[in-house]
Design an enzyme around this catalytic site. Structure first.
Site, PDB file in Angstrom:
ATOM      1  N   HIS A   1      -4.731 -52.216  -0.900  1.00 40.91           N
ATOM      2  CA  HIS A   1      -4.653 -51.492   0.250  1.00 40.91           C
ATOM      3  C   HIS A   1      -5.457 -50.235   0.042  1.00 40.91           C
ATOM      4  O   HIS A   1      -5.056 -49.504  -0.933  1.00 40.91           O
ATOM      5  CB  HIS A   1      -3.264 -51.645   1.077  1.00 40.91           C
ATOM      6  CG  HIS A   1      -2.325 -50.860   0.328  1.00 40.91           C
ATOM      7  ND1 HIS A   1      -2.038 -49.449   0.423  1.00 40.91           N
ATOM      8  CD2 HIS A   1      -1.577 -51.257  -0.724  1.00 40.91           C
ATOM      9  CE1 HIS A   1      -1.069 -49.072  -0.472  1.00 40.91           C
ATOM     10  NE2 HIS A   1      -0.516 -50.175  -1.006  1.00 40.91           N
TER      11      HIS A   1
ATOM     12  N   ASP B   1      -0.853 -45.037  -5.135  1.00 45.25           N
ATOM     13  CA  ASP B   1      -0.342 -46.117  -4.542  1.00 45.25           C
ATOM     14  C   ASP B   1      -1.393 -46.108  -3.076  1.00 45.25           C
ATOM     15  O   ASP B   1      -0.925 -45.258  -2.239  1.00 45.25           O
ATOM     16  CB  ASP B   1       1.006 -45.987  -3.909  1.00 45.25           C
ATOM     17  CG  ASP B   1       1.530 -47.089  -3.090  1.00 45.25           C
ATOM     18  OD1 ASP B   1       0.829 -47.880  -2.751  1.00 45.25           O
ATOM     19  OD2 ASP B   1       2.801 -47.124  -2.592  1.00 45.25           O
TER      20      ASP B   1
ATOM     21  N   GLU C   1      -1.016 -51.373   5.032  1.00 43.99           N
ATOM     22  CA  GLU C   1      -0.038 -52.267   4.210  1.00 43.99           C
ATOM     23  C   GLU C   1       1.264 -51.442   4.371  1.00 43.99           C
ATOM     24  O   GLU C   1       2.174 -51.983   4.234  1.00 43.99           O
ATOM     25  CB  GLU C   1      -0.742 -51.988   2.800  1.00 43.99           C
ATOM     26  CG  GLU C   1       0.201 -52.855   1.791  1.00 43.99           C
ATOM     27  CD  GLU C   1       1.440 -52.015   1.106  1.00 43.99           C
ATOM     28  OE1 GLU C   1       2.112 -52.641   0.521  1.00 43.99           O
ATOM     29  OE2 GLU C   1       1.573 -51.033   1.243  1.00 43.99           O
ATOM     30  N   GLU C   2       1.037 -50.038   4.383  1.00 42.74           N
ATOM     31  CA  GLU C   2       2.350 -49.433   4.114  1.00 42.74           C
ATOM     32  C   GLU C   2       3.280 -49.351   5.289  1.00 42.74           C
ATOM     33  O   GLU C   2       4.467 -48.972   5.492  1.00 42.74           O
ATOM     34  CB  GLU C   2       2.091 -47.851   3.896  1.00 42.74           C
ATOM     35  CG  GLU C   2       1.334 -47.519   2.628  1.00 42.74           C
ATOM     36  CD  GLU C   2       2.094 -47.852   1.308  1.00 42.74           C
ATOM     37  OE1 GLU C   2       3.566 -48.162   1.410  1.00 42.74           O
ATOM     38  OE2 GLU C   2       1.787 -47.496   0.239  1.00 42.74           O
TER      39      GLU C   2
ATOM     40  N   ASP D   1      -1.453 -53.838  -6.742  1.00 41.02           N
ATOM     41  CA  ASP D   1      -0.711 -52.667  -6.299  1.00 41.02           C
ATOM     42  C   ASP D   1       0.072 -51.921  -7.235  1.00 41.02           C
ATOM     43  O   ASP D   1      -0.032 -52.571  -8.688  1.00 41.02           O
ATOM     44  CB  ASP D   1       0.330 -53.080  -5.189  1.00 41.02           C
ATOM     45  CG  ASP D   1       0.509 -52.156  -4.186  1.00 41.02           C
ATOM     46  OD1 ASP D   1       0.486 -50.729  -4.349  1.00 41.02           O
ATOM     47  OD2 ASP D   1       0.766 -52.698  -2.711  1.00 41.02           O
TER      48      ASP D   1
ATOM     49  N   HIS E   1       5.608 -43.126  -4.002  1.00 42.66           N
ATOM     50  CA  HIS E   1       6.005 -42.371  -2.645  1.00 42.66           C
ATOM     51  C   HIS E   1       6.297 -40.875  -2.757  1.00 42.66           C
ATOM     52  O   HIS E   1       6.893 -40.392  -2.041  1.00 42.66           O
ATOM     53  CB  HIS E   1       6.981 -43.267  -1.839  1.00 42.66           C
ATOM     54  CG  HIS E   1       6.033 -44.707  -1.282  1.00 42.66           C
ATOM     55  ND1 HIS E   1       6.551 -45.356  -0.329  1.00 42.66           N
ATOM     56  CD2 HIS E   1       5.013 -45.069  -1.725  1.00 42.66           C
ATOM     57  CE1 HIS E   1       5.880 -46.439  -0.148  1.00 42.66           C
ATOM     58  NE2 HIS E   1       4.856 -46.260  -0.779  1.00 42.66           N
TER      59      HIS E   1
END
Ligand SMILES: [Zn+2]
Length: 330
Positions: free
Chosen positions: A63, A163, A193-194, A216, A302
């Site tokens: 992604h 990410d 995606e998130e 990922d 994140h």
């Protein structure tokens, strides 16, 4: 490889606003693919190779989007309140800098910090230095991302947005390395995606693959205070057994383990209690697609300081390439 990841992580691309990342990736790979298209949602869908005797149609997905924020309103004093785009934890927001698409930067802070409690997302505002609503350069609906400089630490890299630009890097490098294969490989660089694996859903419908592989990052629990301790930095790429969106298809995982063993690549078996990847969307496409994921462990996922091990990344590229080059037997 280092120059490319640095460019990838520094390119603005929160969920729904991935076009700059897509332009960069397309520029990097367009001479290496046999075909490409951009679908209605903005996924970059590319093909390498054609189906030969005994081969499979495989979708590999990484992604392009990153977590971020979106302005909900600007108050009279010029403070821009925000909501999350994807899995932004309020704890990780405190005192970070964010940047908007036009380059405007601001400090992310929260009001109502009574009792030392972590404020909820609706308490957070961005201070861009404006003194009034009229003076504020950002407006309702504007997306922003966190600021987090790329740092080369030798064996490790640290930056915002590992990410999943690291997954994009793995896809790009494997695509370039892939020469002779019986398989028709569709490398997809997906959007959104998130916010719920949305891009991979439409991309997989379009590609109609026989096998799905997501690329990922995954959680890493080798740092102080974490109890599970099953996934480490630097112990090789991970092959997905389970997360919140997918049970890695057993025969496909066996084929991935075989590929790793053939190539002498150390690997980890990944079991997560929650979370998900594009593979969770691919597997539920049409009448179902056997799917798994190759992941790279990442500390501090994140946050603006996501950390990966360079050797894990290199081994993930090798694992994917070896897997894609071979015949995949059920
Ligand atoms: Zn991700």
């Amino acid at each position: 490889m280092k120059n490319l990841i640095e460019k990838l992580v520094n390119t603005f691309g929160p969920s729904g606003y991935e076009s700059r990342v897509r332009d960069l990736i397309l520029e990097t790979i367009k001479d290496d693919v046999d075909e490409y298209r951009i679908d209605a949602l903005g996924n970059l869908i590319t093909r390498k190779g054609t189906l030969k005797e005994g081969g499979k149609r495989i979708m590999v997905s990484a992604h392009m989007d990153e977590i971020g924020l979106m302005v909900t309103h600007v108050d009279e004093q010029g403070f821009a309140y925000v909501t999350n785009l994807g899995g932004v934890r309020p704890l990780n927001c405190m005192s970070n800098r964010v940047v908007f698409a036009d380059g405007t930067e601001g400090m992310l802070c929260a009001r109502d910090m009574e009792n030392g409690k972590i404020p909820s997302m609706d308490k957070y505002y961005v201070d861009t230095g404006a003194s009034s609503r009229e003076d504020c350069k950002v407006k309702i609906g504007d997306p922003a991302v966190f600021v987090g400089r790329f740092v080369d630490m030798g064996d490790k890299w640290m930056s915002k947005t590992m990410d999943d630009r690291i997954g994009c890097l793995i896809g790009i490098e494997a695509l370039k390395a892939l020469k002779d294969s019986p398989n028709e490989v569709w490398f997809v660089f997906s959007v959104q995606e998130e916010v719920g694996l949305r891009g991979a859903k439409t991309a997989a419908y379009g590609v109609d693959p026989e096998i799905g592989i997501a690329l990922d990052v995954t959680l890493c629990n080798d740092t102080p205070g974490l109890v599970e301790r099953n996934l480490k930095l630097g112990a090789g790429p991970c092959i997905k057994a389970k997360d919140g969106s997918l049970i890695g298809t057993p025969w496909l995982n066996n084929a991935l383990y075989d590929a790793a063993e053939r190539a002498g690549i150390p690997y980890q078996i990944e079991v997560l209690r929650g979370a998900g990847t594009d593979a969770g969307a691919i597997t539920l496409t049409r009448s179902g697609v056997p799917s798994s994921a190759i992941s790279v462990t990442c500390r501090y996922v994140h946050t603006p300081s996501e950390m990966v091990d360079v050797n894990d990344v290199k081994q993930a590229i090798k694992l994917l390439t070896v897997f894609l080059e071979g015949k995949i037997e059920k």
